[in-house]
Write an enzyme that holds these catalytic residues in place. Structure first.
Site, short mmCIF file in Angstrom:
data_model
loop_
_atom_site.label_atom_id
_atom_site.label_comp_id
_atom_site.label_asym_id
_atom_site.label_seq_id
_atom_site.Cartn_x
_atom_site.Cartn_y
_atom_site.Cartn_z
CG ASP A 132 -6.81 -1.10 -6.41
OD1 ASP A 132 -5.83 -0.18 -6.05
OD2 ASP A 132 -6.87 -1.64 -7.24
CG ASP A 167 -3.19 -6.69 -11.26
OD1 ASP A 167 -3.93 -6.01 -10.85
OD2 ASP A 167 -1.93 -7.30 -10.87
CG ASP A 218 -6.49 -4.83 -8.80
OD1 ASP A 218 -6.95 -5.77 -9.70
OD2 ASP A 218 -5.67 -4.24 -8.90
CE LYS A 275 -6.81 1.07 -9.19
NZ LYS A 275 -5.47 0.36 -9.15
NE ARG A 333 -1.61 1.01 -15.86
CZ ARG A 333 -0.34 0.74 -15.80
NH1 ARG A 333 0.44 1.01 -16.76
NH2 ARG A 333 0.12 0.52 -14.51
CD GLU A 386 -6.97 -2.55 -11.50
OE1 GLU A 386 -5.89 -3.29 -11.80
OE2 GLU A 386 -6.88 -1.93 -10.35
CE LYS A 399 -3.60 -6.74 -7.55
NZ LYS A 399 -2.20 -6.03 -8.15
#
Ligand code: BES
Ligand code: MN
Ligand code: ZN
Length: 496
Positions: free
Chosen positions: A281, A340, A263, A258, A344, A342, A270
């Site tokens: 991230d 959020d 993020d 990833k 996956r 994201e 967030k």
């Protein structure tokens, strides 16, 4: 990078800034570990007295500094605690803690126990990893400079495996350092294009084959997850493929990481206190890159393909909306109920794509869920899989590499929470509990049929928000690099 050398006890010049020794805990108090005898002689056999007087107990993590007052050419002895008995990880941590305490010094000799090549590797790896500092954005901070020369003093024959162990330690440390640097880089300077460029440069230097899909190629190729997550940012997304192949390889392993360079959560924004460490991230993509770099140098008999799914998750007028539906590479549709979740989405594209390499094993690595931190804390990676043997194999690889990881289940009953009213699957669950496992269940839907797969959630381990410990600094840690390298080597050795 730091200059790393090997020396025998006789030939070691002690004309240096500090010597590092080990202290164990005995029934009666602190005692010297193997390797420290010469230093004790210089202290007329009274080193333990000096250490006791300074309050040393020999417990792990403890670092005690003793001035030598001219008894030794080096002005300082640094005693690192090893506890009652020590293994490779204890040695790595002790060496790391000692080197951290010596930041700003020039040259250091490490006389921790190093009688075997495994011990040499552990001491050298810990010393190099502890001797890390991220100074790219500091002006004039001399006291935080890493030590410039480390000499590992060994009783092992120089022509035994000791020299190879030292080279391996250097290779591993360079890979981990690369990932730490990438994670620590401010996201303004490590946008998706910059991360893909870094991957290309590292890949070229390591002799890997490198392919980069830009935003146009991603749209044309049908990578709806990466495109959807990236569309809110002015910095467009990328998918990077790196490949290493040994001529005698019989198995293929695919690593998928990833790579969210920042993020914010997207429109499902967030809160501030959850956002300030989201430059980390991309730690999974970083780990894949670092592992491929090390694997190219170590040359195990296996084929390894690495995918970096890279995007910046930002809110804007072009951002994806909660309730948008994306088509993942290969055709499955996902309703995005929370922007959020994201990671996956970008991982789904890359997992499907990885199937085209016909891998015998896929291992994905992602800073995927806050729920990982709730379940396992900040330091322990959660490992899930579609096959219990594969899961245990990867957990075992983490253990032998000295990384903390724990097996977690993927309970079937969590799948129904991801049912969508409009698409094949939703990206969040109506079920509140088990968020790390739910994310794993989501990813499992995109694992190519018949392929063995393991998933590492490194949300906590990839970034240390607390104080440094052992060889782990504040900030980027390089988590999972050593595990991935070990997996590749284990597969090369017939583990599948
Ligand atoms: N990148 C985060 C997960 C994360 C949290 C990593 C804390 C490191 C530290 C991920 O993209 C995320 O936001 N996950 C959500 C998923 C939720 C919306 C289902 C989470 O865990 O809150
Ligand atoms: Mn997120
Ligand atoms: Zn994320």
């Amino acid at each position: 990078m730091t200059n790393l050398r090997l020396a025998s006890a006789e030939s070691a010049s002690l004309d240096i800034d500090a010597v590092v020794i080990g202290v164990v805990t005995d029934d009666s108090g602190p005692a010297l570990a193997p390797g420290a005898a010469g230093v004790d002689e210089a202290f007329q056999g009274r080193l333990v007295d000096a250490l006791s007087g300074l309050g040393a107990t020999g417990k792990p993590g403890e670092v005690t500094k003793v001035p030598t007052f001219g008894n030794l050419a080096a002005p300082l002895v640094v005693a690192a605690g090893l506890g009652e008995s020590y293994d490779a990880e204890t040695l790595r941590r002790a060496a790391g803690a000692a080197l951290r305490s010596l930041a700003g010094s020039g040259s250091v000799a490490v006389l921790l126990p190093a009688a075997t090549s495994d011990e040499v590797a552990a001491v050298a790896t810990g010393a190099l990893l502890g001797n890390y500092a991220y100074l790219n954005y500091r002006t004039g901070d001399g006291d935080k400079r890493p030590v410039s020369e480390i000499t590992v003093v060994t009783e092992a024959e120089a022509d035994s495996g000791a020299r190879a162990a030292l080279d391996r330690a250097r290779t591993i440390a360079e890979a981990v350092t690369l990932v730490r640097d990438l994670v620590n880089t401010p996201p303004s300077d490590l946008n998706p294009e910059a991360l893909a460029d870094a991957a290309r440069q590292v890949g070229d230097e390591a002799g890997l084959s490198v392919e980069v899909l830009d935003e146009k190629a991603l749209v044309e190729g049908g990578y709806g997850g990466i495109v959807g997550v990236g569309q809110g940012s002015v910095n467009p997304p990328r998918l990077v493929r790196l490949a290493y192949e040994h001529p005698e390889a019989t198995k293929t392993v695919a690593f998928v990481g990833k790579g969210i360079t920042f993020d914010s959560g997207g429109l499902s924004l967030k809160p501030s206190e959850a956002m300030d460490w989201m430059k980390s991230d991309m730690g999974g993509a970083g780990a894949v890159l670092g592992a491929l770099k090390a694997i190219a140098a170590l040359a195990p008999k296996v084929k390894v393909v690495g995918y970096l799914a890279i995007a910046e998750n930002m809110p804007s007028g072009t951002a994806q909306r909660p309730s948008d539906v994306l088509t993942i590479y290969g055709g499955k549709t996902v309703e995005v109920l929370n922007t959020d979740a994201e990671g996956r989405l970008v991982m789904a594209d890359a997992l499907v794509r990885a199937g085209e390499d016909e891998p015998d094993l896929i291992v994905d690595i992602a800073t995927l869920t806050g729920a990982q931190l709730v379940a396992l804390g900040t330091r322990t990676t959660g490992i899930m899989a579609n096959d219990d043997d594969v899961r245990d194999m990867v957990v075992g690889a983490a253990g032998s590499a000295g990384e903390s990881a724990w097996p977690m289940p993927l309970p079937e009953e969590l799948r129904k929470g991801l049912d969508s009213a409009v698409a094949d699957i939703a990206n969040i669950s109506g079920e509140r509990w088990g968020g790390m496992l739910v994310a794993g269940i989501f990813l499992k839907e995109f694992v190519p049929d018949g392929v063995r797969w393991a998933h590492l959630d490194i949300a906590g381990p990839s970034f240390n928000q607390g104080q440094p410990y052992g060889y782990t600094p504040k900030g980027g840690t390089g988590a999972a690099v050593r595990t991935l390298v070990q997996v590749a080597e284990d597969v090369a050795a017939g583990a599948l």
